[in-house]
Design an enzyme around this catalytic site. Structure first.
Site, PDB file in Angstrom:
ATOM      1  N   ARG A   1       0.994  -2.770  12.216  1.00  0.00           N
ATOM      2  CA  ARG A   1       0.217  -3.602  11.311  1.00  0.00           C
ATOM      3  C   ARG A   1      -0.219  -2.852  10.045  1.00  0.00           C
ATOM      4  NH1 ARG A   1      -0.744  -8.340  13.383  1.00  0.00           N
ATOM      5  NH2 ARG A   1      -2.343  -8.818  11.830  1.00  0.00           N
TER       6      ARG A   1
ATOM      7  N   GLU B   1       0.839  -1.212   0.000  1.00  0.00           N
ATOM      8  CA  GLU B   1       0.000   0.000   0.000  1.00  0.00           C
ATOM      9  C   GLU B   1       0.866   1.251   0.000  1.00  0.00           C
ATOM     10  OE1 GLU B   1      -0.031   1.998   2.876  1.00  0.00           O
ATOM     11  OE2 GLU B   1      -0.121   0.704   4.647  1.00  0.00           O
TER      12      GLU B   1
ATOM     13  N   CYS C   1       7.747  -1.103  -1.972  1.00  0.00           N
ATOM     14  CA  CYS C   1       8.901  -1.997  -2.096  1.00  0.00           C
ATOM     15  C   CYS C   1      10.050  -1.669  -1.161  1.00  0.00           C
ATOM     16  CB  CYS C   1       9.388  -2.027  -3.544  1.00  0.00           C
ATOM     17  SG  CYS C   1      10.160  -0.491  -4.123  1.00  0.00           S
TER      18      CYS C   1
ATOM     19  N   HIS D   1      12.821   0.464  -7.812  1.00  0.00           N
ATOM     20  CA  HIS D   1      12.247  -0.754  -7.247  1.00  0.00           C
ATOM     21  C   HIS D   1      13.313  -1.557  -6.514  1.00  0.00           C
ATOM     22  CE1 HIS D   1       9.600  -4.026  -6.465  1.00  0.00           C
ATOM     23  NE2 HIS D   1      10.424  -4.878  -7.049  1.00  0.00           N
TER      24      HIS D   1
ATOM     25  N   ASP E   1      11.023 -11.142  -3.849  1.00  0.00           N
ATOM     26  CA  ASP E   1      10.446  -9.800  -3.976  1.00  0.00           C
ATOM     27  C   ASP E   1       9.032  -9.827  -3.409  1.00  0.00           C
ATOM     28  OD1 ASP E   1       9.526  -7.300  -4.668  1.00  0.00           O
ATOM     29  OD2 ASP E   1       9.919  -7.505  -6.815  1.00  0.00           O
TER      30      ASP E   1
END
Length: 273
Positions: free
Chosen positions: A64, A39, A69, A107, A122
């Site tokens: 939580r 998210e 990435c 990334h 990943d």
């Protein structure tokens, strides 16, 4: 085990005894994807995203929340290393949208060396992220719980592709050189602040399910997928429904004093989408 691993394993519901082998790597990979959603809420709120070990642990484990990435693979790298794996981060250039020019390295992914072989792991590429490690070997189809992938070489670099219907679609191109914390900070800052970054213009969430399905959210558009097909699709009517779906369907924590957010905050930011 360390207090970090105790908390991390509890977060992803891992109850076995870890070993430095492929079976453990595969178990941890899938459980991480299933428990910690991808998210970008902090980007759209907006809030700064910190990449220290402490900040990532506090946000993704204790509070939580999820993340993208740089956070997801930062957390997974630490968990693998403390479990005993030899692992390091790499950086890739996202080519999923077929950009006209080669994009920057935004990334973060992982290289794991295990029993004389190299594997790509990943847990941070959203809806198409790997849910199992793939061997660093070109031209072979590799099955994961959520689809087929393969690696191809592009000179000294590598390209990860996924099978999309009847063709192969490139996801990102990555290099094997050493990366440093400053490289992650730079890529993270670009992803969160570059005016044209898609993370700034859409609320994005994804949670992979152990049964091979996945849940995705693009702004108010919720979709439940299985085997590449839509099981359920829904346009959520308002910010309250969106807030509830984040908690109930994605398991997102929203109550932490530092990393939580209110339905009113969500409503204000979603008014621009």
């Amino acid at each position: 085990m360390s207090p970090f691993l105790d908390a991390y394993f509890a977060r992803i519901h891992y109850t076995s005894t870890p070993a430095v082998n492929l079976e453990t790597l595969r178990q941890l990979h899938l459980l991480h994807n299933s428990a910690i959603p991808f998210e970008n809420i902090d980007v759209v709120l907006p809030r700064e995203i910190e990449l220290s070990d402490e900040a990532i642990f506090n946000k993704l484990v204790l509070a939580r929340r999820g993340g993208y990435c740089f956070e997801q693979n930062g957390l997974f790298e630490r968990a693998l290393r403390e479990t005993g794996f030899k692992v390091r981060s790499l950086l890739g250039r996202v080519v999923l949208a077929n950009p006209p020019q080669m994009p920057p390295r935004t990334h973060r992914l992982l290289l794991v060396e295990l029993q004389g072989e190299q594997w790509i792991a990943d847990v941070g590429f959203g809806g198409q992220t790997l849910t199992a490690p793939v061997r660093l070997e070109p031209h072979i189809e590799q099955s994961t719980p959520h689809g087929l992938y393969r690696l191809e070489q592009a000179g000294p670099d590598w390209v990860l592709q996924f099978r999309h219907h009847d063709r192969w679609q490139s996801m990102y191109q990555f290099e094997m050189g050493a990366q440093y914390q400053a490289d992650f900070v730079m890529g993270n800052f670009h992803s969160a602040h570059w005016p044209q970054s898609h993370f700034r213009h859409h609320l994005l969430m994804c949670r992979h399910l152990p049964d091979g399905g996945k849940l995705t959210l693009t702004n108010y558009h919720f979709t439940h997928w299985r085997d590449g097909h839509v099981v359920q699709e829904e346009i959520l009517p308002d910010a309250r429904a969106l807030y509830d779906a984040m908690q109930q369907r994605f398991g997102l924590g929203v109550d932490d004093p530092q990393y939580g957010f209110s339905v009113q905050q969500l409503e204000r930011v979603m008014a621009g989408f």
